[in-house]
Design an enzyme around this catalytic site. Structure first.
Site, PDB file in Angstrom:
ATOM      1  N   SER A 206      13.334  28.760  -9.046  1.00 30.40           N
ATOM      2  CA  SER A 206      13.647  30.286  -8.655  1.00 30.40           C
ATOM      3  C   SER A 206      12.307  30.701  -7.979  1.00 30.40           C
ATOM      4  CB  SER A 206      13.626  30.821 -10.133  1.00 30.40           C
ATOM      5  OG  SER A 206      13.212  32.191 -10.114  1.00 30.40           O
ATOM      6  N   CYS A 332      18.041  38.412 -19.560  1.00 28.23           N
ATOM      7  CA  CYS A 332      19.372  38.275 -19.215  1.00 28.23           C
ATOM      8  C   CYS A 332      20.256  38.677 -20.520  1.00 28.23           C
ATOM      9  CB  CYS A 332      20.035  36.973 -18.804  1.00 28.23           C
ATOM     10  SG  CYS A 332      18.866  36.432 -17.292  1.00 28.23           S
TER      11      CYS A 332
END
Ligand code: PMP
Length: 395
Positions: A206, A332
């Site tokens: 990422s 998230c």
């Protein structure tokens, strides 16, 4: 009021070098890298140079790097791409119980469609057991997906040992399956992500967690691994991920990853000292506060603490109001109620029913004086929240 940002596991600031690469590349290279004209060819050249740099950062070959929109897409591509390409009549997969939602949710989706998914337990430190893994692998297992480092409690899984176990199973089965995928979204800043040394077949990276631009990530796919694209479109990224490449973001990501790996050892030691100091201060000052996971087997920048009888969201909001950014669980999932699946998996739910877990994730911007200030604020606010709870219970 100067803010103290301790949510680097959610996303890091963009480094100056990465920002410069993004800005300059977007200014200079507007061509579509698939174009055969000069503008297209120049964009292709910088894109491929950045790919080579990302590949070098993980000791991969350039054609083993597939750029995606981030770690979520890379995890989805790894799982759905392998399952759909494997050719096993009734494929199974194994994932750990503490994977990120982008692994757990696709696993559950395949499970609802009838596929066998085996969930590996973790102990109170968040560690999987390679013996349990050995027992779970069958001839039908297409993929094992175990994260390198957990985003909530920081646990570092024994990736090289798991890879050895999987190679052993492949030998016994006389098969090229199962493949081994690891989600290394949290690992890029502090751990060895050399794919040859750790022995993985697929690895998620990422940019947003390694001081690079948002909206870009990568999946390392070892040569020879069968993987089907999950989207339909052009032949980009070796037919594995269609869509015009985000050249400027890729360049920023490449710069950021290189920088992160270069700084890794020194910065890891620095943040670990600060993280340990924060843990000691909080545990000393706040009663019924305990570390989730283990500080020994964990990323140097993550500290996750449960505060008995304190509601996690309330503490996050009060800390925010005094200038400190932390999080209750993976961002998230931060709008969902109840303790996270990670806190549940390590068997840590508070006696009062409120886990009150808070993740402090340090980063390059964290200073020693921040630690003292945060520990003081946490002490003051947990006391205040507990007292308010007692008063409201009494009414
Ligand atoms: N995996 C892990 C371990 C993560 O921490 C995250 C981000 N919370 C992701 C995957 C997903 O990353 P992104 O939101 O950038 O797609």
């Amino acid at each position: 009021m100067k803010r103290i940002y301790l949510d680097n596991a959610s996303s890091t600031p963009v480094s100056a070098l990465a920002q410069k690469a993004v800005t300059e590349t977007s200014k200079k290279f507007h061509g579509n890298p698939s174009g055969i004209h000069k503008e297209g060819r120049s964009a292709r050249a910088v894109l491929e140079a950045a790919r080579a740099s990302v590949a070098e950062s993980v000791s991969a070959r350039h054609d083993e790097i597939v750029f995606t929109s981030g770690a979520t897409e890379a995890n989805n591509l790894a799982i759905s791409g392998v399952v759909r390409a494997c050719g096993i009549a009734k494929p199974r997969i194994i994932v750990s119980a503490i994977e990120h939602a982008s692994v757990i949710e696709i696993a559950r989706t395949f499970e609802s469609a009838g596929m066998q998914v085996d969930y590996l337990h973790v102990d109170s430190r968040g560690l999987i057991d390679t013996k349990e893994l050995r027992k779970l692998i069958t001839r039908e297992t297409a993929l094992v997906s175990i994260m390198y480092a957990n985003n909530e409690i920081g646990t570092i899984e024994p990736i090289a040992d798991i890879a050895k176990e999987i190679r052993h199973a492949r030998k016994m089965n006389g098969s090229s399956y199962p493949y081994f995928h690891t989600d290394a979204a949290q690992a890029g800043n502090y751990l060895d992500i050399n794919v040859l040394r750790i022995g993985v077949d697929l690895m998620t990276l990422s940019s947003a967690k390694t001081y690079g631009p948002r909206g870009i990530g990568a999946l390392f796919v070892k040569r020879g691994v069968n993987l089907l694209s999950q989207m339909y479109g052009g032949e980009h990224e070796g037919g594995r991920r269609p869509g015009t490449e985000a050249v400027a973001l890729v360049c920023g990501f490449a710069e950021a990853l290189h920088e992160a790996q270069k700084m890794s050892a020194k910065e890891g030691k620095r943040v670990q000292k600060l993280r340990d100091a924060l843990a000691i201060k909080i545990i000393k000052k706040v009663s019924s506060a305990s570390v989730n996971g283990s500080l020994e087997h964990s990323l140097p920048n993550i500290l996750n603490i449960s505060f008995e009888g304190v509601e996690s969201e309330a503490l996050v909001l009060y800390l925010d109001a005094v200038g400190v950014a932390v999080s209750g669980k993976s961002s998230c999932k931060s709008y969902e109620g109840g303790p996270s699946h990670v806190i549940l998996a390590i068997g840590k739910v508070g006696e009062s029913g409120q886990a009150g877990s808070i993740r402090f994730s340090l980063g390059r911007g964290t200073k020693s004086k921040d630690i003292t200030h945060v520990a003081n604020e946490v002490t003051r606010l947990t006391l205040f929240l507990r007292e308010s709870q007692v008063q409201s219970d009494a009414v």
